[in-house]
Write a protein that holds these residues in place. Structure first.
Motif, PDB file in Angstrom:
ATOM      1  N   ARG A 246      60.777  51.991  59.154  1.00  0.00           N
ATOM      2  CA  ARG A 246      59.721  52.325  57.584  1.00  0.00           C
ATOM      3  C   ARG A 246      60.467  52.431  56.171  1.00  0.00           C
ATOM      4  O   ARG A 246      58.849  51.880  55.443  1.00  0.00           O
ATOM      5  N   PHE A 247      61.267  51.826  55.924  1.00  0.00           N
ATOM      6  CA  PHE A 247      61.526  52.920  54.100  1.00  0.00           C
ATOM      7  C   PHE A 247      61.989  50.561  53.635  1.00  0.00           C
ATOM      8  O   PHE A 247      61.535  50.758  52.646  1.00  0.00           O
ATOM      9  N   MET A 248      62.081  50.149  55.015  1.00  0.00           N
ATOM     10  CA  MET A 248      62.685  48.662  54.274  1.00  0.00           C
ATOM     11  C   MET A 248      62.026  47.403  55.599  1.00  0.00           C
ATOM     12  O   MET A 248      62.610  47.019  56.537  1.00  0.00           O
ATOM     13  N   PRO A 249      60.692  47.392  55.461  1.00  0.00           N
ATOM     14  CA  PRO A 249      59.917  47.012  56.616  1.00  0.00           C
ATOM     15  C   PRO A 249      60.350  45.419  56.213  1.00  0.00           C
ATOM     16  O   PRO A 249      60.446  44.392  57.355  1.00  0.00           O
ATOM     17  N   TRP A 250      60.384  44.513  55.281  1.00  0.00           N
ATOM     18  CA  TRP A 250      61.214  43.382  55.038  1.00  0.00           C
ATOM     19  C   TRP A 250      62.563  43.333  55.831  1.00  0.00           C
ATOM     20  O   TRP A 250      63.055  41.846  55.504  1.00  0.00           O
TER      21      TRP A 250
END
Length: 254
Positions: A246-250
């Motif tokens: 959710r917060f670090m898709p990379w």
């Protein structure tokens, strides 16, 4: 929002692994006595028993409280200390030998001291959870802080960012993957530490249920508690994975 194909594939593989595990469990259970290894259905029947559930749910709630309090204390100690030691070569060289020496000691070796210092109940259980988690998280955070490229700090300094701004805008975002790795390792150790504490100190909550069932040779009940702890571990790992996606898709490993 449609679920990505790769995510659906990963979910299907995870579900398949659980099905295979249950099938192997059932196959093994048919080869031995139910006294030695109860079948999955027997364990689920124990979990569904209303009388057992009335004792299990409050015990699980108290168990979960010691996990969360102990792990929160570990994070409050390990994250700032790890950043400080990782960013200062002098401090790291000064304290790393002591940290490594203490980390090599099995946490249960401290149980007699914890009994003297904290007693046998909630405080002692929380203390053991902290001992079993704080060094795992600390070492991961130190590694992450040391991995931070000096060029990023130089860029922030060249734009006039203060030390606090560089910490908030550069250091902590760069540390995020390592923090998540620390969470993954630490929460599993916290669950392990809490159940260990309930067996080593006063037998309460899930530890008491396990001990009483063992004394009655009720292996189905013992396995039902173990299964519940395993499900908790799976859920926490799924939750951390969701936070990562959710917060670090990379950085998500999907």
């Amino acid at each position: 929002m449609p679920v990505p194909r790769r995510a659906r594939s990963a979910t299907a593989l995870s579900g398949l692994s659980i099905v295979i595990g249950i099938a192997l469990w059932q196959a093994l259970a048919t080869q031995v006595s139910g006294f030695i290894l109860p079948a999955p259905w027997s364990v689920l029947s124990s979990l569904a028993d209303p009388g057992f559930l009335a004792r299990l749910l409050p015990a699980f709630g108290n168990f979960l409280l010691s996990v969360l309090v102990g792990f929160a204390i570990s994070l409050a100690v390990a994250v700032p200390l790890g950043v400080m030691l990782g960013r200062s070569e002098r401090l790291r060289r000064m304290f790393e030998p002591g940290i490594t020496a203490i980390y090599a000691i099995p946490p249960v070796a401290f149980v007699p001291f914890l009994v003297v210092w904290f007693g046998l109940f909630f405080q002692a259980r929380v203390a053991l959870v902290v001992l079993m988690t704080v060094f795992d998280v600390l070492l991961v955070v130190i590694a992450g802080a040391r991995d931070l490229r000096p060029g990023l700090i130089d860029v922030g300094r060249s734009f006039g960012a203060s030390r606090a701004a560089r910490l908030r805008l550069i250091v902590l975002p760069a540390l995020a993957p390592f923090l998540l790795a620390g969470l993954r390792v630490g929460i599993a150790r916290a669950i392990n530490g809490a159940i260990t504490a309930e067996l080593f100190f006063a037998a309460v909550n899930l530890g008491r249920l396990i001990k009483r069932a063992s004394q009655n040779f009720d292996t189905a009940t013992v396995l039902s508690v173990v299964l519940l702890v395993s499900v908790l571990g799976l859920f926490t790992q799924w939750l951390i994975g969701w936070i990562e996606r959710r917060f670090m898709p990379w950085h998500a490993r999907s």
